[in-house]
Write an enzyme that holds these catalytic residues in place. Structure first.
Site, short mmCIF file in Angstrom:
data_model
loop_
_atom_site.label_atom_id
_atom_site.label_comp_id
_atom_site.label_asym_id
_atom_site.label_seq_id
_atom_site.Cartn_x
_atom_site.Cartn_y
_atom_site.Cartn_z
N PRO A 29 0.89 -1.11 0.03
CG PRO A 29 -0.82 -1.65 1.62
CD PRO A 29 0.41 -2.18 1.10
CE1 TYR A 175 0.11 1.08 8.15
CE2 TYR A 175 -1.47 2.70 7.08
CZ TYR A 175 -0.31 2.34 7.61
OH TYR A 175 0.57 3.41 6.92
CE1 TYR A 180 -2.12 7.69 9.69
CE2 TYR A 180 -1.15 6.00 8.61
CZ TYR A 180 -1.58 7.34 8.58
OH TYR A 180 -1.24 8.11 7.82
CB ALA A 324 5.91 1.99 -2.13
NE ARG A 325 10.68 5.58 -1.59
CZ ARG A 325 11.73 5.84 -0.66
NH1 ARG A 325 12.24 6.80 -0.60
NH2 ARG A 325 11.87 5.04 0.29
CB CYS A 348 12.90 4.63 -7.29
SG CYS A 348 12.75 5.66 -6.05
CB CYS A 351 13.87 12.70 -6.00
SG CYS A 351 12.32 12.25 -6.88
FE1 SF4 Z 1 9.13 8.89 -5.77
FE2 SF4 Z 1 11.57 10.04 -7.00
FE3 SF4 Z 1 11.32 7.46 -6.84
FE4 SF4 Z 1 9.70 8.79 -8.75
S1 SF4 Z 1 11.97 8.68 -8.57
S2 SF4 Z 1 9.24 7.23 -7.38
S3 SF4 Z 1 9.33 10.77 -7.40
S4 SF4 Z 1 11.43 8.85 -5.13
#
Ligand code: SF4
Ligand code: ADP
Length: 691
Positions: A29, A175, A180, A324-325, A348, A351
């Protein structure tokens, strides 16, 4: 190419209770900023990852009840039939691509202060969550939950579970993380109760156990139940019966869920910026979980290297590789590994522009992947473009915008020439990525150059400083100008409005430093840009032995870095490196020896000694090359893109470069821009009002 057999283990199926994940890639998630108000945008964003090979694709947090309302942060809900329909659009799209769909059932407790629904926030003992942080600040103090509230909470989860199954979800999360409500019950700081839900850990864990049981019973075991839990604080706390409170909690819960999703506690550590935190940073906190439970364990760590992923499995840290990222930057990451195309992965860069989107209250944006969030609205696919390009295009400027434009134009089939006056492509990133902590940002350049090098229809021309005559001589069908912006050596007034140019010795801009200047110390860095660059330059100069003062108009260093989770780490870094910090100040003058400062509200003056001044403030857009070409009558089209058009962060330059390339040569009517709309909520009868 066949995949490397070293990576075979990543493609083994994994049983999760009554369901089976087709491989070990699990999009955990994460916030997308796409609430139920944009069901088709959200469905396409998530389904693209399923198409890219992720075995499980999850929602972000979905509120189970109006007493958990995160507004103005984007917040998905699962309150009624309209919400079921909104989520079903996503589960259908994800299933069509062969993946499982997971939903993160969420109650924020005191961390969700219900600004819109106006319920009193709920909490175990009335302790507010992060009340000192302006981003979460509220004057509402939480209500202490009584027995009826606890029963209600369990019932809301059970009712939401029934709706979730009807919406088509395969895996339902409880969760207990990130501050939370169930997490607040686990933590003695928030839980001072003296009933069966407070006191020793055996009691504090009871609510989580009951929520898991309630969700399982609500769907009669047909769906898998996952526990998401933050372990950073718990691992740091001693326990009388186990190596830490985290061990104790997992010991009690080891048989309860079908899956354990383990993570850190705070956004800045959980979703840590690469500037200060490497890949795999969660491991020291979560590495023990598999020694205590037989249930599959998923965890994250900004994994982009398949070797690291394999090592996490082989060393028994994780069963499923959470992303995730990495899944935002490259929705096709699993497929690329599976097809033996590891070098095609768009890694990724850490950033955190993506998390800033959530803080901004909008759909996710990504520096590396300009198509993120645009899959449905603009019909952009991260891997495919229409192969409709005819003719020759000259792209001038090989920074993030020009590289992305050249890549996308090349994929469309144009004959592309990409020229840059510099020896190395990369534009601003060629230098910026050499600053402390920013080396992974060069992946923006590496990925694109790697792709371009294999495209026979793209030619690269480094060390080519093009004048208008050169462009005319090229004689192509289209010209794209991506020549970047300039930093200005200007101070600003009290309202941060631009002041005139500063005439003084030893005044520098980031462009001067990029060109090789090394200012004399002591040096002052005046930052009213307030994103990463001012603080990164301060760190760079401190690293070169200069005494550095960092001065900002804002109330904190790298003030906008709050949005990207960098800000607390910038402050820690300044303290480590001995960088002096002066906030809420403007520089009013400098003569090469003394810097004059004024407090932005009171105007109170201070003077400090400095031999040089670096100003990180405004950037000027525009391009003399573009302006010289524009009036000339010439065939074909001329486009200005990236920072040359409007200066911004790298994310904006990549996006603009991509858009220019996607739309080049199309008529307005051919450009797709769809508007999404929520499903109508079920009519709720209004209470009778006495006449
Ligand atoms: Fe997030 Fe930057 Fe990775 Fe894209 S490149 S998923 S904006 S951390
Ligand atoms: P963006 O972020 O929009 O991509 P950058 O500043 O990162 O902008 O990159 C702009 C690039 O354009 C730089 O690498 C610079 O060397 C190049 N450039 C600027 N003017 C010219 C020109 N006249 N001819 C060739 N290259 C140019």
């Amino acid at each position: 190419m066949p995949r490397d057999p070293r990576f075979d283990v990543l493609f083994e199926p994994v049983r999760i209770g009554p369901k089976t994940a087709r491989n070990r890639f699990f999009q955990v998630p994460h916030a997308s900023g796409m609430t139920n108000a944009a069901p088709h945008v959200r469905a396409a964003f998530r389904a693209t990852k399923a198409e890219g090979g992720w075995a499980v694709v999850s929602t972000g947090a979905c509120s189970v009840h109006p007493s958990s309302d995160d507004s103005p942060f984007p917040c998905a809900t699962l309150w009624d039939e309209a919400d079921v329909r909104a989520h079903a659009v996503m589960t259908e799209a994800v299933h069509a691509e062969g993946a499982l769909a997971a939903i993160e059932l969420w109650h924020g407790g005191a961390a969700a202060v219900n600004r819109t629904t106006r319920h009193p926030p709920l909490s175990p003992s009335g302790v507010p969550w992060m009340a000192t942080h302006v981003g979460f600040m509220s004057s509402a103090r939480p209500k202490v939950m009584d027995g009826a509230d606890i029963r209600d909470l369990i019932r809301w989860h059970a009712e939401a579970a029934v709706r979730a199954e009807r919406a088509g979800f395969d895996i339902l999360y409880v969760y207990a993380g990130m501050g939370y409500l169930p997490y607040q019950f686990l933590m003695s700081d928030y839980n001072h109760r003296t009933d069966a839900y407070g006191g020793p850990m055996r009691n504090r864990v009871r609510l989580v156990e009951e929520l898991i049981d309630a969700v399982r019973e609500a769907t009669r075991g047909r769906t898998a139940v996952a526990l998401r839990i933050s372990l950073q604080e718990l691992r740091a706390r001693p326990s009388e019966s186990a190596p830490s409170e985290a061990h104790e909690v997992i010991g009690y819960l080891k048989d309860a869920p079908d899956l354990c999703d383990v993570k850190m506690d705070y956004s800045a550590t959980d979703c840590a910026a690469s500037r200060y935190t490497p890949e795999g940073s969660h491991e020291p906190v979560v590495d023990f979980v598999k020694t205590l439970t037989d249930r599959p364990v998923v965890g994250v760590g900004r994994f982009t290297s398949p070797d690291t992923m394999v090592s996490m499995i082989r060393r028994g840290v994780l069963d499923l590789i959470g992303g995730a990222r990495p899944s935002i930057a490259d929705p096709f990451l699993p497929r690329k590994i599976e097809e033996g195309r590891v070098e095609d992965i768009r890694e990724c860069i850490g950033c955190n522009l993506c998390i800033s989107s959530w803080h901004d209250g909008t759909w996710v944006r990504c520096t590396q992947n300009p198509t993120a969030g645009e899959e449905w609205r603009r019909g952009w696919h991260p891997e495919r473009v229409a192969r409709d390009g005819r003719g020759r295009v000259l792209v001038v400027g090989g920074g993030p915008a020009g590289l992305e434009a050249a890549l996308t134009l090349g994929r469309r089939g144009f004959e592309v020439a990409l020229a840059d006056r510099a020896r190395a492509f990369g534009g601003r990133l060629a230098w910026e990525s050499s600053l402390p902590g920013l080396n992974q940002w060069h992946r923006v350049v590496d990925y694109r150059l790697g792709q371009l090098a294999r495209m026979p229809n793209v030619a690269l021309f480094p060390e080519s400083d093009l004048a208008p005559e050169d462009v005319a001589e090229f004689g192509g069908d289209h010209v794209v100008i991506a020549t970047g912006a300039r930093w200005l050596a200007r101070l600003c007034g009290a309202n941060e409005l631009p002041a005139g140019p500063l005439e003084a010795p030893r005044v520098y801009t980031p462009d001067d430093l990029a060109a090789g200047a090394l200012p004399e110390g002591p040096v002052a860095v005046f930052d009213y840009d307030n994103y990463y660059l001012g603080s990164a330059i301060a760190e760079h100069l401190a690293g070169r032995g200069r005494a550095v003062s960092y001065i900002t108009t804002a109330g904190a260093a790298a003030a906008w870095g709050f949005m990207t989770n960098e800000q607390p780490l910038v402050h820690q870094s300044f303290a480590r490196r001995g960088i002096a910090l002066r906030t809420l100040q403007i520089v009013t003058g400098f003569d090469g020896e003394t810097l004059r400062l004024a407090q932005i509200f009171s105007g109170e003056e201070t003077r400090i000694g400095a031999r040089s001044l670096v100003i990180v403030g405004y950037r000027a857009p525009g391009s003399t090359l573009h302006d010289a070409l524009a009036p000339a009558a010439r065939p074909g089209s001329l486009h200005l893109t990236g920072d040359a058009r409007a200066p911004g962060a790298v994310v904006h330059a990549v996006y603009q470069g991509h858009r220019t390339a996607r739309e080049l040569g199309l008529a307005e009517a051919e450009i797709v821009l769809r508007r999404d709309a929520p499903f109508a909520p079920r009519d709720v009868p209004l209470p009778e009002v006495a006449e």
